[in-house]
Design an enzyme around this catalytic site. Structure first.
Site, PDB file in Angstrom:
ATOM      1  N   ASP A  81       0.279  19.468   9.376  1.00  0.00           N
ATOM      2  CA  ASP A  81      -0.458  18.847  10.476  1.00  0.00           C
ATOM      3  C   ASP A  81       0.453  18.573  11.672  1.00  0.00           C
ATOM      4  OD1 ASP A  81       0.823  16.978   8.764  1.00  0.00           O
ATOM      5  OD2 ASP A  81      -0.302  15.329   9.655  1.00  0.00           O
ATOM      6  N   GLU A 139      -0.130  14.663   6.826  1.00  0.00           N
ATOM      7  CA  GLU A 139       0.994  13.789   6.460  1.00  0.00           C
ATOM      8  C   GLU A 139       1.191  12.694   7.488  1.00  0.00           C
ATOM      9  OE1 GLU A 139       4.733  11.960   6.543  1.00  0.00           O
ATOM     10  OE2 GLU A 139       4.210  13.476   8.055  1.00  0.00           O
ATOM     11  N   HIS A 364       8.935  13.581  17.243  1.00  0.00           N
ATOM     12  CA  HIS A 364       7.829  12.947  17.969  1.00  0.00           C
ATOM     13  C   HIS A 364       8.088  12.885  19.473  1.00  0.00           C
ATOM     14  CE1 HIS A 364       5.808  10.882  14.258  1.00  0.00           C
ATOM     15  NE2 HIS A 364       6.468  11.980  13.909  1.00  0.00           N
TER      16      HIS A 364
END
Length: 414
Positions: A81, A139, A364
């Site tokens: 994901d 996840e 991220h």
């Protein structure tokens, strides 16, 4: 040696793995919204002649490779994901989906496991046991795909499991993990403070929700710094705060959210209990009310000793002892811990920072990327873990045992 042949096969697949990884990177899908990604994974595994289960736990994919000889069953896991982040990289494989990107390396994990699957599908007759390929959805978002896939039977018959994570801050060529807790439990909270609004010029006639909320947040910081044993790591971070609509209006409501990370189960329980006590106590003292939502997220990732020892053995044989490190616990969260609560195994990290001076960004981040050569290192490590685990647990049939014994007797001098 057999494993060297496996490694060479994976090296020969490097361009294919990069192609897979870049495709997934261009067409990312958010947690619990994955449609095309699992479909493509299932198609690739099916084309390799691998038994495939789809929609496992909702959107997961499981492949099963049955070896030519009896033995144990080892599982290998990758997640697929993406995150709700706008891709800001200037690369040909930049995300084509606005506001969504692979900013944590899951595209690389998936490409690696597909490469490993192709190698193992070609040498399945050499396997002493079976391999379960767990391609996991969601996840990044609690409750996570792991618990759903486990509930749907992805670990049935599995004796051990291994997984890994690419690490953009770590140098290419290095791998590491540790025994025991390696990643933290990740819990979350959401608090709404209700006060009494009014004019900014008359605060005595109000209950200022912003002031109350800031006092609550200040006291929560003391929960870690003054109530948790400093030897036992814990983190409490407020990530968002929203209140008010105008500069001369005292808001009647303030809302904040955040995360709590820990490794020790007792510390985890203590933080949850005391969090609620502090919020309610401060609000009571300042004549406000609170609505609290505290949710337990992922369990800590706790590696098992024997499987971690195996990792260190094969990694040192593969890369050299100077490229293998015992790393400290990481306060990031990962739902791989759900698997390790049910079967023994180990989770490790693979360095993916480019050694040639190219700027690398942390996970991220909108410009996150990896050195794709890390896929081969990760894949070889997974292949070595599979080979050594299955060979260490190779089962010999009763007839074979008799034949071996007879052979030994016949070879002895009389």
């Amino acid at each position: 040696m057999v494993i060297n042949n496996w490694h060479q096969k994976l090296e020969d697949l490097y361009d294919q793995m990069v192609e897979w990884r870049r495709h997934f990177h261009q067409y990312p899908e958010l947690s619990f919204e994955e449609v095309e990604t699992p479909k493509l994974i299932a198609e690739i595994l099916t084309d390799l002649g691998i038994e495939v289960r789809t929609s496992v736990g909702g959107r997961g994919v499981v492949g099963i490779i049955r070896g030519g000889n009896p033995g144990k069953t080892v599982a290998l896991r990758a997640d697929f994901d993406a995150l709700p982040i706008q891709d800001e990289k200037d690369v040909p494989y930049k995300s084509k989906v606005p506001g969504v990107m692979h900013a944590c390396g899951h595209d690389g994990h998936t490409a690696t496991l597909l490469g490993v699957a192709k190698v193992l599908s070609e040498v399945r007759e050499e396997l002493s046991g079976n391999v379960v390929l767990i391609h996991q959805h969601a996840e990044e978002k609690a409750p996570g795909g792991a618990v759903e896939m486990i509930a749907d039977g992805c670990l049935e018959g599995v004796d051990a499991i291994f997984g890994y994570h690419l690490a953009s801050p770590a140098p290419l060529g290095f791998v590491g993990t540790r025994k025991g807790p390696v990643m933290a439990a990740a819990d979350s909270f959401e608090v709404t403070i209700y006060g009494k609004g009014g004019h900014g010029s008359a605060p005595h006639e109000t209950v200022d929700s912003i002031i109350v909320a800031t006092q609550v947040i200040n006291q929560l910081q003391l929960l870690v710094s003054r109530q948790v044993d400093p030897i036992k790591t814990a983190v409490l971070s407020v990530g968002s705060f929203h209140a008010g609509v105008a500069n001369n209006v005292i808001s009647d409501k303030a809302h904040f959210t955040g995360t709590v990370r820990s490794f020790d189960p007792e510390v985890r329980g203590y933080l949850e209990r005391e969090f609620k006590t502090i919020v309610e106590g401060v609000c009571t003292a300042l004549h406000a009310k609170a609505e609290i939502r505290y949710e337990r997220g992922y369990s800590p990732v706790v590696n098992h000793d024997k499987e971690t020892d195996l990792f260190f053995k094969v990694a040192k044989d593969l890369l050299g002892a100077d490229k293998v490190a015992e790393i400290p616990p990481i306060t990031g969260g990962e739902d791989f811990g759900a698997y390790l609560e049910r079967v023994p195994g180990a989770f490790f990290h693979v360095g993916a920072a480019n050694p040639d001076g190219r700027e690398m960004f942390t996970h991220h981040h909108p410009k996150f990327d990896i050195d794709e050569r890390a896929l081969v290192i990760a894949g070889k490590t997974m292949l070595s873990l599979t080979y050594h685990y299955l060979n260490e647990h190779q089962e010999t049939s009763l007839d074979d045992s008799k034949n071996d014994l007879l052979s030994q007797i016949q070879q002895r001098p009389i």
